[in-house]
Design a protein around this motif. Structure first.
Motif, mmCIF file in Angstrom:
data_model
loop_
_atom_site.group_PDB
_atom_site.id
_atom_site.type_symbol
_atom_site.label_atom_id
_atom_site.label_comp_id
_atom_site.label_asym_id
_atom_site.label_seq_id
_atom_site.Cartn_x
_atom_site.Cartn_y
_atom_site.Cartn_z
ATOM 1 N N UNK A 1 0.826 -1.196 0.000
ATOM 2 C CA UNK A 1 0.000 0.000 0.000
ATOM 3 C C UNK A 1 0.868 1.258 0.000
ATOM 4 N N UNK A 2 1.916 1.269 0.799
ATOM 5 C CA UNK A 2 2.797 2.438 0.846
ATOM 6 C C UNK A 2 3.409 2.720 -0.517
ATOM 7 N N UNK A 3 3.803 1.672 -1.213
ATOM 8 C CA UNK A 3 4.395 1.849 -2.539
ATOM 9 C C UNK A 3 3.366 2.406 -3.518
ATOM 10 N N UNK A 4 2.133 1.944 -3.393
ATOM 11 C CA UNK A 4 1.074 2.433 -4.274
ATOM 12 C C UNK A 4 0.808 3.914 -4.006
ATOM 13 N N UNK A 5 0.686 4.276 -2.737
ATOM 14 C CA UNK A 5 0.410 5.669 -2.371
ATOM 15 C C UNK A 5 1.536 6.583 -2.849
ATOM 16 N N UNK A 6 2.762 6.095 -2.794
ATOM 17 C CA UNK A 6 3.910 6.905 -3.219
ATOM 18 C C UNK A 6 3.838 7.258 -4.703
ATOM 19 N N UNK A 7 3.109 6.461 -5.487
ATOM 20 C CA UNK A 7 2.966 6.727 -6.922
ATOM 21 C C UNK A 7 1.861 7.729 -7.217
ATOM 22 N N UNK A 8 0.999 7.980 -6.245
ATOM 23 C CA UNK A 8 -0.092 8.929 -6.439
ATOM 24 C C UNK A 8 0.431 10.357 -6.384
ATOM 25 N N UNK A 9 -0.189 11.269 -7.127
ATOM 26 C CA UNK A 9 0.170 12.684 -7.030
ATOM 27 C C UNK A 9 -0.247 13.254 -5.676
ATOM 28 N N UNK A 10 -1.372 12.734 -5.146
ATOM 29 C CA UNK A 10 -1.816 13.094 -3.795
ATOM 30 C C UNK A 10 -1.475 11.907 -2.910
ATOM 31 N N UNK A 11 -0.392 11.997 -2.145
ATOM 32 C CA UNK A 11 0.126 10.812 -1.454
ATOM 33 C C UNK A 11 -0.553 10.522 -0.117
ATOM 34 N N UNK A 12 -1.808 10.130 -0.187
ATOM 35 C CA UNK A 12 -2.494 9.674 1.017
ATOM 36 C C UNK A 12 -3.393 8.507 0.666
ATOM 37 N N UNK A 13 -3.735 7.727 1.673
ATOM 38 C CA UNK A 13 -4.617 6.588 1.469
ATOM 39 C C UNK A 13 -5.995 7.057 1.029
ATOM 40 N N UNK A 14 -6.557 6.389 0.044
ATOM 41 C CA UNK A 14 -7.865 6.741 -0.478
ATOM 42 C C UNK A 14 -8.917 5.821 0.126
ATOM 43 N N UNK A 15 -10.007 6.430 0.621
ATOM 44 C CA UNK A 15 -11.059 5.649 1.257
ATOM 45 C C UNK A 15 -12.381 5.770 0.523
ATOM 46 N N UNK A 16 -13.392 5.001 0.938
ATOM 47 C CA UNK A 16 -14.700 5.045 0.279
ATOM 48 C C UNK A 16 -15.325 6.431 0.227
ATOM 49 N N UNK A 17 -15.105 7.245 1.261
ATOM 50 C CA UNK A 17 -15.667 8.596 1.257
ATOM 51 C C UNK A 17 -15.199 9.406 0.065
ATOM 52 N N UNK A 18 -14.005 9.101 -0.449
ATOM 53 C CA UNK A 18 -13.457 9.870 -1.560
ATOM 54 C C UNK A 18 -14.218 9.643 -2.864
ATOM 55 N N UNK A 19 -15.059 8.627 -2.910
ATOM 56 C CA UNK A 19 -15.862 8.371 -4.103
ATOM 57 C C UNK A 19 -17.207 9.084 -4.060
ATOM 58 N N UNK A 20 -17.593 9.592 -2.898
ATOM 59 C CA UNK A 20 -18.933 10.153 -2.737
ATOM 60 C C UNK A 20 -19.097 11.458 -3.502
ATOM 61 N N UNK A 21 -18.176 12.394 -3.312
ATOM 62 C CA UNK A 21 -18.278 13.693 -3.981
ATOM 63 C C UNK A 21 -18.346 13.575 -5.494
ATOM 64 N N UNK A 22 -17.431 12.832 -6.131
ATOM 65 C CA UNK A 22 -17.515 12.671 -7.586
ATOM 66 C C UNK A 22 -18.849 12.080 -8.041
ATOM 67 N N UNK A 23 -19.386 11.127 -7.275
ATOM 68 C CA UNK A 23 -20.646 10.496 -7.658
ATOM 69 C C UNK A 23 -21.811 11.475 -7.519
ATOM 70 N N UNK A 24 -21.836 12.242 -6.441
ATOM 71 C CA UNK A 24 -22.890 13.244 -6.269
ATOM 72 C C UNK A 24 -22.846 14.261 -7.401
ATOM 73 N N UNK A 25 -21.653 14.680 -7.773
ATOM 74 C CA UNK A 25 -21.487 15.640 -8.865
ATOM 75 C C UNK A 25 -22.063 15.095 -10.170
#
Length: 255
Positions: free
Chosen positions: A210-234
């Motif tokens: 997981x740490x290696x995956x997060x390090x490849x993200x431009x926003x380096x933090x763990x992504x959770x289910x809540x992060x899908x809510x805003x895009x879906x509501x939009x």
């Protein structure tokens, strides 16, 4: 954390979510309920679904409606859609979220295993949309949000039936958008990156993967289910009124 944005047109809207009792789906159910929507969700997991309904009944304007059905059973699926519409009025927002990302080897997959995988990960997206479209046509509007995945974009090799289904969802999204745009129905997709649900943490998170995956993200933090809510509501709201046939990648910028 739930998004702070409010979408006025979602208040009182009839919303149907597949796989809405656990994981990302449970947070989507909560997110729409907190917008004041009348949410029905289909799931096969009875205990967590009922607990979710009980919790939201104390907090949301409208308690969600849990409809138990196996999405592989198309007649049961159609019955659940009908029950949701009878309870809340014609469905104007559909979120096709249900999926099963079970790992499997390309060398040993049988025809029945292949068919079963797609009967969960692709086929219900079409038949749920087919069931809600007449109500959306009568309403003169509608939004369908299909959950796909970035897994097939990353050449992941340990679940070929799943990645084939997820790629197919994008084709289905574009086809349905072209078919029903004239009826005021928008169809878009969300492609999540690695969202760390309880299931993911139990089955697939190990060591420093997981740490290696997060390090490849431009926003380096763990992504959770809540992060899908805003895009879906939009995508479900009139904030995206002229947006259709698109795939929104939500992966912290990895791709």
């Amino acid at each position: 954390m739930m998004p702070s944005a409010r979408f006025a047109d979602l208040e009182g809207a009839s919303v149907l979510i597949t796989g809405g009792g656990t994981g990302i789906g449970a947070r989507l159910t909560e997110g729409f309920a907190r917008q004041g929507a009348r949410v029905a969700f289909i799931d096969i997991a009875e205990a967590p679904s009922r607990l979710l309904c009980e919790a939201l009944a104390r907090e949301a304007a409208h308690a969600p409606l849990f409809l138990k059905a196996d999405l592989r059973d198309i007649e049961a699926l159609r019955g659940a859609v009908q029950a949701a519409a009878q309870a809340h009025g014609p469905i104007t927002v559909l979120v096709n979220n249900a999926a099963n990302d079970i790992r499997h080897d390309a060398e040993t997959v049988t025809p029945s295993e292949w068919d079963d995988n797609l009967s969960i990960n692709l086929r219900p997206h079409f038949f749920t949309a087919q069931a809600v479209v007449p109500g959306m046509q009568k309403a003169g509007r509608g939004a369908i949000v299909n959950f796909t995945s970035t897994s097939f974009m990353l050449n992941m090799g340990d679940m070929p039936a799943y990645t084939a289904a997820k790629a197919g969802i994008i084709g289905l999204t574009k086809g349905l958008a072209g078919r029903y745009g004239k009826d005021g129905i928008r169809v878009n997709a969300i492609a999540p990156g690695w969202v760390i649900t309880e299931r993911q943490r139990q089955l697939w998170v190990s060591g420093d993967k997981l740490e290696a995956h997060i390090a490849r993200q431009a926003i380096p933090r763990e992504m959770g289910p809540d992060d899908m809510v805003g895009p879906c509501l939009f995508l479900a709201s009139d904030a995206s009124a002229m947006l259709t046939a698109q795939t929104l990648i939500v992966d912290g910028g990895l791709l």
